[in-house]
Design a protein around this motif. Sequence first.
Motif, PDB file in Angstrom:
ATOM      1  N   HIS A 237     -83.874 -41.313  -2.980  1.00 41.38           N
ATOM      2  CA  HIS A 237     -84.753 -40.424  -3.762  1.00 41.38           C
ATOM      3  C   HIS A 237     -86.241 -40.717  -3.547  1.00 41.38           C
ATOM      4  O   HIS A 237     -87.082 -39.865  -3.835  1.00 41.38           O
ATOM      5  N   LYS A 238     -86.558 -41.912  -3.033  1.00 40.90           N
ATOM      6  CA  LYS A 238     -87.981 -42.205  -2.768  1.00 40.90           C
ATOM      7  C   LYS A 238     -88.375 -41.725  -1.368  1.00 40.90           C
ATOM      8  O   LYS A 238     -89.537 -41.694  -1.017  1.00 40.90           O
ATOM      9  N   LEU A 239     -87.374 -41.383  -0.574  1.00 43.56           N
ATOM     10  CA  LEU A 239     -87.602 -40.892   0.798  1.00 43.56           C
ATOM     11  C   LEU A 239     -87.409 -39.369   0.830  1.00 43.56           C
ATOM     12  O   LEU A 239     -86.923 -38.804   1.780  1.00 43.56           O
ATOM     13  N   PHE A 240     -87.735 -38.695  -0.284  1.00 45.84           N
ATOM     14  CA  PHE A 240     -87.699 -37.234  -0.327  1.00 45.84           C
ATOM     15  C   PHE A 240     -86.262 -36.707  -0.235  1.00 45.84           C
ATOM     16  O   PHE A 240     -86.029 -35.557   0.086  1.00 45.84           O
ATOM     17  N   GLY A 241     -85.293 -37.595  -0.503  1.00 42.59           N
ATOM     18  CA  GLY A 241     -83.886 -37.217  -0.478  1.00 42.59           C
ATOM     19  C   GLY A 241     -83.309 -37.204  -1.877  1.00 42.59           C
ATOM     20  O   GLY A 241     -84.035 -37.354  -2.870  1.00 42.59           O
ATOM     21  N   PRO A 242     -81.983 -37.065  -1.975  1.00 47.18           N
ATOM     22  CA  PRO A 242     -81.332 -36.951  -3.293  1.00 47.18           C
ATOM     23  C   PRO A 242     -81.320 -38.265  -4.073  1.00 47.18           C
ATOM     24  O   PRO A 242     -81.469 -39.342  -3.492  1.00 47.18           O
ATOM     25  N   THR A 243     -81.089 -38.157  -5.378  1.00 47.68           N
ATOM     26  CA  THR A 243     -80.867 -39.341  -6.205  1.00 47.68           C
ATOM     27  C   THR A 243     -79.405 -39.780  -6.031  1.00 47.68           C
ATOM     28  O   THR A 243     -78.566 -39.023  -5.548  1.00 47.68           O
ATOM     29  N   GLY A 244     -79.129 -41.013  -6.423  1.00 45.87           N
ATOM     30  CA  GLY A 244     -77.741 -41.499  -6.425  1.00 45.87           C
ATOM     31  C   GLY A 244     -77.226 -41.921  -5.064  1.00 45.87           C
ATOM     32  O   GLY A 244     -76.028 -42.182  -4.910  1.00 45.87           O
ATOM     33  N   ILE A 245     -78.106 -41.963  -4.074  1.00 45.78           N
ATOM     34  CA  ILE A 245     -77.692 -42.405  -2.739  1.00 45.78           C
ATOM     35  C   ILE A 245     -78.764 -43.373  -2.218  1.00 45.78           C
ATOM     36  O   ILE A 245     -79.957 -43.185  -2.460  1.00 45.78           O
ATOM     37  N   GLY A 246     -78.310 -44.401  -1.533  1.00 46.40           N
ATOM     38  CA  GLY A 246     -79.255 -45.357  -0.958  1.00 46.40           C
ATOM     39  C   GLY A 246     -78.588 -46.054   0.202  1.00 46.40           C
ATOM     40  O   GLY A 246     -77.452 -45.718   0.587  1.00 46.40           O
ATOM     41  N   VAL A 247     -79.286 -47.018   0.738  1.00 46.60           N
ATOM     42  CA  VAL A 247     -78.823 -47.648   1.969  1.00 46.60           C
ATOM     43  C   VAL A 247     -78.937 -49.165   1.869  1.00 46.60           C
ATOM     44  O   VAL A 247     -79.912 -49.702   1.336  1.00 46.60           O
ATOM     45  N   LEU A 248     -77.904 -49.806   2.356  1.00 52.22           N
ATOM     46  CA  LEU A 248     -77.997 -51.223   2.699  1.00 52.22           C
ATOM     47  C   LEU A 248     -77.792 -51.293   4.199  1.00 52.22           C
ATOM     48  O   LEU A 248     -76.731 -50.907   4.702  1.00 52.22           O
ATOM     49  N   TRP A 249     -78.831 -51.731   4.915  1.00 60.85           N
ATOM     50  CA  TRP A 249     -78.629 -52.045   6.325  1.00 60.85           C
ATOM     51  C   TRP A 249     -78.483 -53.569   6.414  1.00 60.85           C
ATOM     52  O   TRP A 249     -79.213 -54.313   5.737  1.00 60.85           O
ATOM     53  N   GLY A 250     -77.511 -54.007   7.214  1.00 61.83           N
ATOM     54  CA  GLY A 250     -77.355 -55.448   7.415  1.00 61.83           C
ATOM     55  C   GLY A 250     -76.843 -55.707   8.807  1.00 61.83           C
ATOM     56  O   GLY A 250     -76.243 -54.830   9.450  1.00 61.83           O
ATOM     57  N   ARG A 251     -77.064 -56.918   9.280  1.00 63.75           N
ATOM     58  CA  ARG A 251     -76.553 -57.289  10.602  1.00 63.75           C
ATOM     59  C   ARG A 251     -75.035 -57.313  10.564  1.00 63.75           C
ATOM     60  O   ARG A 251     -74.421 -57.865   9.641  1.00 63.75           O
ATOM     61  N   ALA A 252     -74.418 -56.720  11.585  1.00 69.12           N
ATOM     62  CA  ALA A 252     -72.958 -56.526  11.576  1.00 69.12           C
ATOM     63  C   ALA A 252     -72.214 -57.833  11.347  1.00 69.12           C
ATOM     64  O   ALA A 252     -71.262 -57.884  10.551  1.00 69.12           O
TER      65      ALA A 252
END
Length: 416
Positions: A237-252
């Motif tokens: 939601h802070k990246l001009f997208g929907p609320t209730g969704i986000g990302v965790l990126w991590g090393r595989a």
Amino acid sequence: MSCSISRLQEALARFDVNRVRGEFPVLSRRMGKHPLTFLDSGASAQKPLAVIERINRYYSEEHANIHRGVYRLSEQATLAYEHARERIARFLNAPETREVIFTRGATESVNLVAATWGRANLRAGDEILLTGMEHHANIVPWQMVAEQTGAVIRVVPVTPAGELDLDAFRSLLSPRTKFFGCVHVSNALGTINPVETLVREAKAVGATVLIDGAQAVAHFVPDVQAIGCDFYVFSGHKLFGPTGIGVLWGRADLLNAMPPYQGGGDMIKKVDFDGTTYREIPERFEAGTPHISGAIGLGVAADYFAALQPAAHAYEDALLEYAVEKLTAIPGLRLVGTAQRKVAVCSFLLGDIHPHDVGTMLDADGIAVRTGHHCAMPLMKTLGIPGTVRASMAFYNTTEDIDRLAVSLERIRKMF
Ligand code: PLP
């Protein structure tokens, strides 16, 4: 002509802010007799038509549950969801698409890492290094893990200008530092932290590093490989997208070695009452039906934002300079947070008027700002203030927005 005006004119030659504003329907709203002046994008950014229409199309034409369906509609929804993961991987410059885990937001992403990596890897006496400008979302989950494991939290101090004290950071690093968590951009002050340097030095003592990119992604496109961190988190939601969704990126390798966070459908290989085995990433951390439309909308938002760069960021920088000039000309106004490297955020105090009173009176003029501690109570304590008024800008804000803010602040000042 003032320096900020000529810089703005240069930036505007490359960035058509009025065309971009036309893509955000809510910005043409009125609040009573005033036009809406939206200066609270740091709390949640507005949504462009590209995102709104994509979500509409998904629900109008494409919705079905994903991954398990054998019919075409489900396969199409699955493709759209997985395509969103590819878009986010490209956005972050992630080495592998499967390293992108969809969560509910930055808060859930940090909690996931704390509850899984933290509990599995931290022991009594280990040190968790955080900074004094973290959002509560990157403090409280670590306090919970510290309580459970006996690990100890250490804090990098913040200077009066709102920058990290790098000498103190270096003196806090030791082989006991098992984890370092740091905000990329401070939500309360707008400070951009030198994350590449911080990560390199923390990793040199063997720490695992998480960068909280919740505020950064609204202002520039992060590159997780250049940053060199182990985890990077943000909210849609802070990246001009929907609320209730986000990302965790991590090393595989790290993610696959972590125990699961939540159990349920989709994250298992085989379930038996005698024992259950888990899938690898990304499904390992995506139990249950995910926020399918949210992920799809977020993929569109990330592409939309990236396509506006670097012109949008240069425009924001010029707008920040203009705003600082305008606001500091108001008698009694004190900017809080004057770091060398900042995004377009002005946190301030107006005389000794309480920030909540300023915010309420600005609202009467149709101006939306955030007031209070900004979920950064330890930072406010360090600065010796109860909170601030925060005007957080995005690429869709204009000099007219700043002018209206300045006029309204002058009116408020004279009332006291
Ligand atoms: N981290 C920072 C720096 C933030 O500014 C925020 C929200 O304002 C968060 C984390 C938490 O984000 P969310 O509430 O979307 O999970």
